[in-house]
Design an enzyme around this catalytic site. Structure first.
Site, PDB file in Angstrom:
ATOM      1  N   SER A 290     -69.950  34.049  69.716  1.00  7.01           N
ATOM      2  CA  SER A 290     -69.386  33.959  68.361  1.00  7.01           C
ATOM      3  C   SER A 290     -70.407  34.345  67.295  1.00  7.01           C
ATOM      4  O   SER A 290     -70.048  34.708  66.185  1.00  7.01           O
ATOM      5  CB  SER A 290     -68.866  32.553  68.106  1.00  7.01           C
ATOM      6  OG  SER A 290     -69.865  31.612  68.374  1.00  7.01           O
ATOM      7  N   LYS A 291     -71.684  34.274  67.644  1.00  4.99           N
ATOM      8  CA  LYS A 291     -72.722  34.634  66.669  1.00  4.99           C
ATOM      9  C   LYS A 291     -72.833  36.146  66.515  1.00  4.99           C
ATOM     10  O   LYS A 291     -73.445  36.648  65.592  1.00  4.99           O
ATOM     11  CB  LYS A 291     -74.081  34.101  67.129  1.00  4.99           C
ATOM     12  CG  LYS A 291     -74.164  32.583  67.169  1.00  4.99           C
ATOM     13  CD  LYS A 291     -74.954  32.049  65.973  1.00  4.99           C
ATOM     14  CE  LYS A 291     -75.148  30.554  66.020  1.00  4.99           C
ATOM     15  NZ  LYS A 291     -73.985  29.798  65.554  1.00  4.99           N
ATOM     16  N   ARG A 292     -72.270  36.872  67.446  1.00  6.48           N
ATOM     17  CA  ARG A 292     -72.348  38.332  67.397  1.00  6.48           C
ATOM     18  C   ARG A 292     -71.257  38.862  66.486  1.00  6.48           C
ATOM     19  O   ARG A 292     -70.107  38.446  66.589  1.00  6.48           O
ATOM     20  CB  ARG A 292     -72.142  38.917  68.788  1.00  6.48           C
ATOM     21  CG  ARG A 292     -73.094  38.372  69.814  1.00  6.48           C
ATOM     22  CD  ARG A 292     -74.454  39.000  69.633  1.00  6.48           C
ATOM     23  NE  ARG A 292     -75.331  38.646  70.735  1.00  6.48           N
ATOM     24  CZ  ARG A 292     -76.441  39.311  71.019  1.00  6.48           C
ATOM     25  NH1 ARG A 292     -76.799  40.353  70.282  1.00  6.48           N
ATOM     26  NH2 ARG A 292     -77.210  38.937  72.011  1.00  6.48           N
TER      27      ARG A 292
END
Ligand code: GLU
Length: 495
Positions: free
Chosen positions: A251-253
């Site tokens: 999700s951080k990407r």
């Protein structure tokens, strides 16, 4: 279940749908369909600073492409609308003011500078509750002066808050660690917290299924529900999706990246543009965090909807096995009809810049590569050469093991001669003629066919040779063989 099942997917229009959000949408959809409930699409666009033009269209288009139809929401309407939060501002204001009247919220006039200096000087995050203790006169004066303000929630200062998560059990936090969160901002828009709670209540949402990253907000929202005197929907936080190597959150990407030599896609439109089929992607996403059971990895969305419930959701983070998606897509591509495959090839090739693609040729190529491709990139690699004006050939790639330039040249000349005279230019006669030719030339078939493969396709791995020749046709085949031969006779540039 006490209430009819009503679940929602509530994305913020901040760009293309992240694949993790697509999984959240899918699980909500499966849950709704399993229980014969309603799946609602709500657009949470209260943060005007994060709004990205065109993302509402992207969300709608992305969900439609995946086949996740919504029963209520933008474009389809419904009794609980509007389903776009910016069109509901009045409602949030009304309820924020209600909390102020009940003394469960207060107006805060602190300036941005003051808040900034607070966060700079404090070890702990959060607001120091300065305006919570203003007197009625202070308020009256500030209001008369027209000072701009936000509305903050009066968080209880003591005790604990517990939220029961269906997948994870009780989540309990100390209230002293919760801040007096902002409900209405100075620009007149609500914060996510207020709008989310008000909407879930008035839209009669029965279950909230959302990503694990939202866990910290659950106790805060519980406080809001209690202050309003409303029942909080049943809540479940879906497991986070980890990077393919199992480390760190996907999700951080925010955009595709490469890990261990493999391209990892993260936005829904990236998958679509790469040629992943919605049914393959749906199957793939269903397997992340949930299991179908019976060791089955391939199933339709209807089959999983029949079985879907929260009991088989694994709370632990699930890896994103990009390599499996390729395999799955290949499985689904093999089920496509000739017509569908032709259109798949066309999209792939046109996307790579090939133009004026001959329909009949595509119809011949499609069955030849159908079992060998997993995405558009593979199609371009395996079929692009059919449509090239000139294929890239160098003496190095052309000359096969244990052959010299002269031998290669002779092989090409002899092939041209043979093929010019071949009565029928089709797979079987080509194969027969060229096998005999190899023998006559004293070459192994592997050597001769290797030369021809490179000459005709510009690559060493390609679809079956004789079929390829038959599709290219006599004229193009001869042209390419002659062009390859010329490469050999060109003087080599010394490096
Ligand atoms: N608007 C939030 C999001 O972008 C919704 C979170 C929730 O489901 O409560 O994901």
């Amino acid at each position: 279940m006490d209430h009819p099942v009503r679940v929602r997917f509530a994305p913020s229009p901040t760009g293309s749908i992240h694949i993790g959000s697509a999984r959240t949408a899918l699980f909500n959809w499966l849950f709704a369909r399993h229980y014969g409930g309603r799946f609602i699409l709500r657009i949470e666009d209260t943060d005007q600073n994060r709004f990205v033009q065109g993302s509402l269209e992207q969300i709608i288009d992305g969900l439609r492409w995946l086949g996740l139809d919504w029963d209520e929401g933008p474009e389809v309407g419904g009794e609980y609308g509007p389903y776009i939060q910016s069109a509901r501002t009045e409602l949030y204001r009304e309820w924020a003011n209600w909390l102020v009247d009940q003394d469960r919220a207060y107006r805060c006039y602190c300036t941005r500078e003051r808040l900034k200096s607070l966060s700079d000087s404090q070890d702990t995050q959060g607001y120091d509750r300065h305006c919570r203790y203003l007197t009625a006169e202070d308020h009256a004066r500030k209001q008369a002066d027209g000072e701009s303000y936000v509305i903050r929630f009066k968080m209880p200062l003591e005790g604990t808050t517990t939220v029961h998560d269906v997948i994870r059990g009780d989540i309990t936090v100390e209230n002293s660690g919760l801040t007096d969160l902002v409900l209405m901002k100075a620009d007149g828009f609500p914060t996510y917290h207020l709008a989310n709670v008000v909407d879930d209540h008035f839209m009669e949402i029965s279950h909230i299924l959302r990503g694990e990253e939202w866990i910290p907000t659950a106790p805060v929202h519980k406080q809001l529900y209690d202050a309003f005197g409303w029942e909080m929907p049943i809540i479940a936080h879906l497991p986070v999706i980890l990077n393919p190597n199992g480390k760190g959150k996907l999700s951080k990407r925010t955009v595709s990246f490469t890990q261990d030599g493999r391209k990892v896609l993260v936005l829904l439109h990236e998958f679509r543009q790469a040629g992943y089929l919605p049914e393959a992607l749906i199957n793939f996403l269903t397997n992340i965090g949930w299991s179908f059971g019976d060791d089955r990895e391939i199933f339709t969305i209807t089959e999983s909807a029949e079985r879907f419930d929260l009991s088989r959701i694994n709370p632990a983070g699930g890896r994103f096995p990009m390599e499996k998606l390729g395999w799955l897509n290949g499985v689904y591509l093999r089920q496509k009809s000739l017509e569908e495959m032709v259109s798949y090839l066309r999209t792939a090739l046109e996307g790579a810049g090939y133009q004026d693609l001959d329909e009949e040729m595509l119809q011949h190529i499609a069955p030849l590569i159908q079992t060998r491709v997993q995405c558009y990139e593979d199609v371009v690699a395996r079929a692009g050469f059919f449509f090239m004006e000139v294929v890239p050939v160098t003496p190095e790639t052309l000359i096969q093991d244990n052959m010299t330039a002269e031998m290669t040249d002779r092989a090409l000349v002899a092939t041209v001669e043979t093929l010019e005279n071949l009565p029928e230019f089709e797979t079987q006669s080509l194969e027969e003629a060229l096998r005999s030719l190899a023998e006559a030339l004293g070459l192994k078939t592997k050597q001769l066919f290797g030369v021809l493969r490179v000459a005709l396709t510009g690559q060493t791995v390609a679809p079956p040779l004789f079929e390829t020749m038959a599709i290219l046709g006599r004229q193009t085949t001869l042209k390419r063989l002659q062009a390859a031969q010329q490469t050999l006779s060109k003087p080599q540039v010394e490096s």
